[in-house]
Every structure is written in structure tokens, then in C-alpha cells.
Enzyme design. Structure first.
Site, PDB file in Angstrom:
ATOM      1  N   LEU A 183       0.839  -1.209   0.000  1.00 50.42           N
ATOM      2  CA  LEU A 183       0.000   0.000   0.000  1.00 50.42           C
ATOM      3  C   LEU A 183       0.870   1.254   0.000  1.00 50.42           C
ATOM      4  O   LEU A 183       2.029   1.222   0.416  1.00 50.42           O
ATOM      5  CB  LEU A 183      -0.938  -0.002   1.212  1.00 50.42           C
ATOM      6  CG  LEU A 183      -0.354  -0.022   2.632  1.00 50.42           C
ATOM      7  CD1 LEU A 183       0.177   1.332   3.052  1.00 50.42           C
ATOM      8  CD2 LEU A 183      -1.418  -0.485   3.599  1.00 50.42           C
ATOM      9  N   CYS A 187       9.750   4.702   3.608  1.00 52.18           N
ATOM     10  CA  CYS A 187      10.041   3.456   2.884  1.00 52.18           C
ATOM     11  C   CYS A 187      11.169   3.565   1.863  1.00 52.18           C
ATOM     12  O   CYS A 187      12.172   2.864   1.992  1.00 52.18           O
ATOM     13  CB  CYS A 187       8.781   2.940   2.211  1.00 52.18           C
ATOM     14  SG  CYS A 187       7.559   2.385   3.409  1.00 52.18           S
TER      15      CYS A 187
END
Ligand code: NAD
Length: 432
Positions: free
Chosen positions: A151, A262
Site C-alpha cells: 500500500l 520506505c
């Protein structure tokens, strides 16, 4: 199915709420008491479009609960997801300490066959390591599965409900992958593939996907830098590149570098994994170094144009690492603002959602405006760092009136150069 999610952050909360939405009985666990207390009171811990409504609905139906009591949540759960943070360690590798701590606690609590799904992004070998660890702590049957999450913050709920694919890595246990297949079936009815593979491949595929996206960003930033030197316009170049079906349009927008929780850490972790396997991942090392210099270049451009920044008042629009999130982890805005403050500038910043995150990072070193126009009042320059929609068509007349000097540095290429100049701005963007 009874499900426990350990780690109720950006990923854990979305995963828990989405599994509750399809009728499962979910408990989201976190060791951050404040976070859990606030969720129990119906207050969201993060901003994510659509999430508040989803959480509210499923809490009301009694399918979604929040707890700090890991043991109680894990007991009787058919599947336990571990979605704790895996930040960069000093050497660039992923620090899996929280994963191992959570796994040990899970091992101490399970009381019947349990699938332990690793949602956190973890280096190759972690599922096996967790399996060995859990096995050494309990004689109850269990199976560890790698189930990396893809996601994106800003559209996390949408992404989870309609995934491009679901990845399941197993350590040779068909029963475990069948349990996950069942759990994901409602999300893959439209035909999204469920890719079942060995754990090492599943673990690596998550890093490879993020590293590829980061590579596109750094590549396009370098193209933009060349454009600036040779008098080309990166907008035109990008459109040509993007219209090639073999390439496609995503992640080709030049800017002031990628950030977030990330890309930076995953690029570093994959390069480290490669190094540990005696392989130098040249491209990724360049991707990271280009990203660092891209952030610096933007600041240097401001310095070049404005001269000494000492005492100058700089307005910043956008603090979150991307639009539609309140997350400022490794956000380019942080580097930029630190550099501005370091050079003696005064900074007033505005972000629609990241005020609290900014307060935690900067304290009172930065003035946080409540409205975008308040930020530009009496400023010597405006820097646009995050491409929130509300910045796309502002009232330029009002901005001109409020600024002390009409200089705009656009790190996201939101406006047309000619238009900005015709309005009376000195306008600097990326690669044009
Ligand atoms: P986060 O920091 O928002 O959330 C992690 C949560 O885990 C925190 O609330 C923390 O308090 C909790 N925690 C840590 N140790 C714990 C323990 N022992 N027991 C219970 N709770 C514990 O992180 P995130 O952004 O949700 O990311 C989680 C993982 O998912 C990371 O590995 C990340 O790389 C990966 N991931 C993140 C995204 C994203 O967009 N954020 C997307 C895909 C994958």
C-alpha cells in the site's frame, strides 16, 4: 476469521481496518499506550484518506478493537500479522529488532495452530529467522509467512482494498498459504494475482519494487538536471518518455528528491543486502546519492538566487513527504528547512495535515501557519515542497500582495514558467 495485527501504525491500522471491513474479527495491538488509548476513544493516530470512516464503521460493528494486551489478542487468533517498524540501522541494513521482539511475544501467547504473517518490510532470511525464534519458544504448531505490504500512504485504504497483487512467501507450508488466500479472496475478486513463492523471493520482491520506483525518481531528477544545463524543458522530455508503453507515466516527475519511511530505508537495505551477499548494487548506490544531492541542489538554488539567507523570511508550502499524508519521516522538507535555519533564515511553513508532525520535529524553531496565505505574508521567497492539490491553483494575486518579494522556488513543477513570470513572479522550478 480471528486476526491480530501487531503494530498499529500506517500499515497495521489500514490492514486491520480493511480485514475487519470484510467481516473478520480484528484486534490491532501496539505497545504505544497513548496511540491505543486515543484509537479506543475514536481519535485517529494518523491521517490517511478514508481511514477514519472505515475505522469508525468497523468499531461500531464490533469487528475492530484496539489493545495493548498482545497476549490476549494473539490467543485464539488464526492469523497474526506483524506490522511493526523496520527502520534503517546505522550501516543501512533494516533493523528487525521490533519484528523479533513482537515475534517472541507472539510465540509466548499462541495456543493453537497460528499463521504468523510478516507484513513489515524485512530483509531476506527474516521469515526463516522468525520461524526459528518462535519454534525455540513454543511447542504449539505455527507457520511463518512472508506477506509484504504494497500500500501507498495517501491512498492506503484504496490500495489495500484493490491491490495490484498479493504476495505470499511460504516456508513450504501449503496450509498457511491457503489461510491467507482465503483471507485475501475478497480483495482479489477482480483478478489481482495472488503470487505464492518462497519466502526469500517474497521478501526480496518488496525491496525490488520500492528500489525500482526510487530509481525512476532519481533517474528523472538527473534528466531534469541535464535539462537545466542544456536549455531543455523536462516537462516535454518527460511526456515523451512517459508515453512509451514500455516505460509508462508513473514515477517520472522530477522534484526535490524522494522521502518517506520506505524508499530511503528500503533502497539502503537492498544495497546492504547485496553487499552482504558480496555484490555491489551500483545503481542503488547512485540512486541514493542522487537523491541526497537533489535535496541539496534545491537549497543551493535558493542560496544562489537570494544571496545570503541570514535574516530572510522564507515561506514553505508542504511539509509531508508526499500529499495526502501527515507523515514527515525523511521528508525533503526537513532537510530544506534545517538548511534554511542553519543559514540564518526565518521559516514559516504550512501543510494541510502535517502540523503535528512538524511541531514534533521543529518545536518552535519554525512558525507553523494555519492557512497557506498566512505563511507567505511578508516573506522574501516561497518554497513549494509537497504537491498538495490546494497549491495547484492558488490566488496568485493574493500571494503577490502578501509577499515582500515575489520569488517562488517550486520543487514540484506545479506551475507554468511563462504564466508565473507574466504574473510578476521570479519563478524557479526543476529542469525547466
Ligand atoms: P509505523 O512506525 O507507522 O508503525 C509501527 C508501529 O509498530 C508503531 O505504532 C509502533 O509503536 C509499533 N510497535 C513497534 N514495536 C512493537 C511491539 N513490539 N509490539 C507492538 N507494537 C510495536 O510504521 P509503518 O509505516 O506502519 O510501517 C510498518 C512496516 O511496514 C515497516 O516495515 C514498513 O517498511 C512497512 N511498510 C510501510 C508502508 C508505508 O507506506 N508506511 C508501506 C508498505 C510497507
Amino acid at each position: 476469521m480471528k486476526i491480530a495485527v501487531v503494530g498499529t501504525g500506517y500499515v497495521g491500522l489500514v490492514v486491520g481496518a480493511c480485514f475487519a471491513e470484510t467481516g473478520n474479527d480484528v484486534v490491532c495491538v501496539d505497545n504505544n499506550e497513548r496511540k491505543i488509548r486515543s484509537l479506543q476513544r475514536g481519535r485517529m493516530s494518523v491521517f490517511e484518506p478514508g481511514l477514519e470512516e472505515l475505522v469508525r464503521r468497523n468499531r461500531l460493528k464490533g469487528r475492530l478493537r484496539f489493545s495493548t494486551a498482545l497476549g490476549k489478542a494473539v490467543r485464539d487468533a488464526a492469523v497474526v500479522f506483524i506490522a511493526v517498524g523496520t527502520p534503517s540501522d546505522e550501516d543501512g541494513s533494516a533493523d528487525v529488532r521490533h519484528v523479533l521482539t513482537a515475534a517472541r511475544a507472539v510465540a509466548g501467547a499462541i495456543n493453537g495452530y497460528t499463521v504468523i504473517g510478516l507484513k513489515s518490510t524485512v530483509p531476506v532470511g527474516t521469515a526463516e529467522r522468525v520461524s526459528t525464534l518462535v519454534g525455540s519458544e513454543t511447542s504449539i504448531p505455527f507457520s511463518v509467512v512472508s506477506n509484504p505490504e504494497f500500500l501507498k500512504q495517501g491512498s492506503a485504504v484504496e490500495d489495500f482494498l484493490r491491490p495490484d497483487r498479493v504476495v505470499i512467501g511460504t516456508l513450504d507450508d501449503d496450509r498457511a498459504s491457503e489461510v491467507l488466500r482465503l483471507l485475501y479472496a475478497p480483495f482479489t475478486r477482480t483478478g489481482a494475482p495472488i503470487a505464492v513463492m518462497d519466502c526469500a523471493s517474497a521478501e526480496l520482491s518488496k525491496y525490488a519494487a520500492n528500489a525500482m520506483l526510487a530509481t525512476r525518481v532519481s533517474f528523472m531528477n538527473e534528466v531534469a538536471n541535464v535539462c537545466e544545463r542544456v536549455g531543455a524543458n523536462v516537462d516535454d522530455v518527460r511526456k515523451v518518455v512517459a508515453s512509451d508503453q514500455r516505460i509508462g507515466p508513473s514515477f517520472l516527475f522530477p522534484g526535490i528528491g524522494y522521502g518517506g519511511s520506505c524508499f530511503p530505508k528500503d533502497v539502503r537495505a537492498l544495497a546492504t543486502t547485496a553487499r552482504e551477499a558480496d555484490y555491489q548494487f551500483h545503481i542503488l548506490e547512485a540512486v541514493e546519492s542522487v537523491n541526497g544531492s537533489q535535496k541539496r541542489r534545491f537549497f543551493e538554488k535558493m542560496q544562489r538566487v537570494l544571496g545570503s539567507l541570514k535574516g530572510k523570511h522564507i515561506a514553505v508550502w508542504g511539509l509531508a513527504f508526499k500529499p495526502r499524508t501527515d507523515d514527515m519521516r525523511e521528508a525533503p522538507s526537513v532537510d530544506l528547512i534545517e538548511a534554511l535555519l542553519g543559514a540564518g533564515a526565518r521559516v514559516t511553513a504550512y501543510d494541510p495535515e502535517a502540523r503535528e508532525s512538524a511541531r514534533a520535529i521543529f518545536g518552535d524553531r519554525v512558525t507553523l501557519a494555519v492557512r497557506s496565505y498566512d505563511a507567505v505574508k511578508d516573506s522574501d521567497a516561497l518554497a513549494i515542497v509537497t504537491e498538495w492539490n490546494e497549491f495547484r491553483e492558488p490566488n496568485f494575486g493574493r500571494v503577490l500582495e502578501l509577499m515582500r518579494s515575489p520569488v517562488v522556488f517550486d520543487g514540484r513543477n506545479l506551475y507554468e514558467t511563462e504564466h508565473m513570470e507574466s504574473l510578476g513572479f521570479s519563478y524557479y522550478s526543476i529542469g525547466r
